[in-house]
Design an enzyme around this catalytic site. Structure first.
Site, PDB file in Angstrom:
ATOM      1  N   SER A 141       3.220  -1.502   9.161  1.00  0.00           N
ATOM      2  CA  SER A 141       2.971  -0.569   8.126  1.00  0.00           C
ATOM      3  C   SER A 141       4.394  -0.153   7.524  1.00  0.00           C
ATOM      4  O   SER A 141       5.160   0.103   8.403  1.00  0.00           O
ATOM      5  CB  SER A 141       1.919   0.485   8.104  1.00  0.00           C
ATOM      6  OG  SER A 141       2.073   1.386   7.157  1.00  0.00           O
ATOM      7  N   TYR A 154      -1.415   6.947  13.360  1.00  0.00           N
ATOM      8  CA  TYR A 154      -1.010   5.612  12.620  1.00  0.00           C
ATOM      9  C   TYR A 154       0.490   5.474  12.678  1.00  0.00           C
ATOM     10  O   TYR A 154       0.899   4.285  12.876  1.00  0.00           O
ATOM     11  CB  TYR A 154      -1.407   5.959  11.258  1.00  0.00           C
ATOM     12  CG  TYR A 154      -1.640   4.674  10.571  1.00  0.00           C
ATOM     13  CD1 TYR A 154      -2.504   3.755  10.652  1.00  0.00           C
ATOM     14  CD2 TYR A 154      -0.506   4.253   9.537  1.00  0.00           C
ATOM     15  CE1 TYR A 154      -2.372   2.635   9.644  1.00  0.00           C
ATOM     16  CE2 TYR A 154      -0.758   3.457   8.953  1.00  0.00           C
ATOM     17  CZ  TYR A 154      -1.730   2.397   8.763  1.00  0.00           C
ATOM     18  OH  TYR A 154      -1.659   1.164   8.260  1.00  0.00           O
TER      19      TYR A 154
END
Length: 259
Positions: A141, A154
């Site tokens: 990401s 995350y």
């Protein structure tokens, strides 16, 4: 790509399913994976198979459990002779400040977002080496390259996936195997849609205005990244022309990381 076996984790819906559809369109045999029961996942499996005329299978497996991963890969090796294309896409998320972050949510993120990729890769590599060909993709990401508040699980796991990608790329390069990290920006997924719907209820503005508000500080293009385009990128990396791209972090984020 015809008859190559592609395992996409976390793929009953969302971005994983969209990428699986692109691989199916190219002729791959598809293995979907998720937490859903086989009965619950059957509509998605059946629709994908009918749309593209390829075999599509579903394996229910909790990727937080290494034993479940081992059973899944062993079953695929027994039935198909191993995995040719592996996309580690499964992910969990929790939002909280660091000092309020639940330890069990941290442990879950490490298990699903990071350790599961290690286990799938270590178990698929021998079969790929035997065939002299393999493609491994880790879905990272933008937040694998920069931080954001209240998302330590995350940011940490997506950053660590880049390290796994580079290590695998170096070790497997001489065996006809590549390993790359895909780095999307904001993609329109069911999870994002839930957040947009929540914003719409609060702000009373138009959908277009709400989407632009959501994307402030994200994709400079002002639009969501297409999950189908991510599938197209993966298809290119599976091609002969993509064979020399290895250990790369491939951004598809509308210029977000350029700012």
């Amino acid at each position: 790509m015809k008859d190559k076996l592609a395992l996409v984790t976390g793929s009953v819906g969302g971005m994983g399913h969209a990428v699986a559809a692109r691989l199916a369109a190219a002729g791959c045999i598809i293995v979907l994976n998720g937490l859903e029961s086989a009965e619950a996942a059957e509509p998605q499996r059946e629709a994908l198979a009918k749309s593209h005329g390829v075999p599509v299978h579903y394996v229910q497996a909790d990727l937080a459990d290494p034993r479940a991963i081992e059973a899944m890969i062993a079953g695929l090796q027994s039935k198909f002779g191993g995995v040719d294309i592996l996309l580690n896409n499964a992910v969990v998320r929790h939002f909280a400040p660091i000092d309020e972050f639940p330890p069990d949510k941290w442990d879950q993120a490490i298990a699903v977002n990071l350790s599961a990729a290690f286990h799938t890769i270590r178990l698929c590599l021998p079969g790929m080496r035997k065939k002299g060909w393999g493609r491994i993709f880790n879905m990272t990401s933008v937040y694998g390259q920069r931080a954001t508040p209240n998302r330590i699980d995350y940011v940490t796991t997506k950053t660590a996936l880049i390290g796994i990608t580079r290590s695998v790329a170096v070790e497997a390069a001489a065996d006809g195997i590549t390993c790359n990290a895909i780095c999307p920006g904001a993609v329109h997924t069911p999870g994002i849609e839930v957040r947009i719907q929540g914003m719409l209820k609060k702000n009373g503005r138009s959908r277009d205005d709400t989407v632009r508000e959501f994307l402030v500080g994200k994709n400079p293009s002002g639009r969501f990244i297409s999950a189908e385009h991510i599938g197209d990128l993966i298809l290119f990396l599976c091609s002969e022309a993509g064979g020399d791209i290895n250990g790369a972090v491939m951004p598809m984020e509308g210029g977000w990381l350029a700012g």
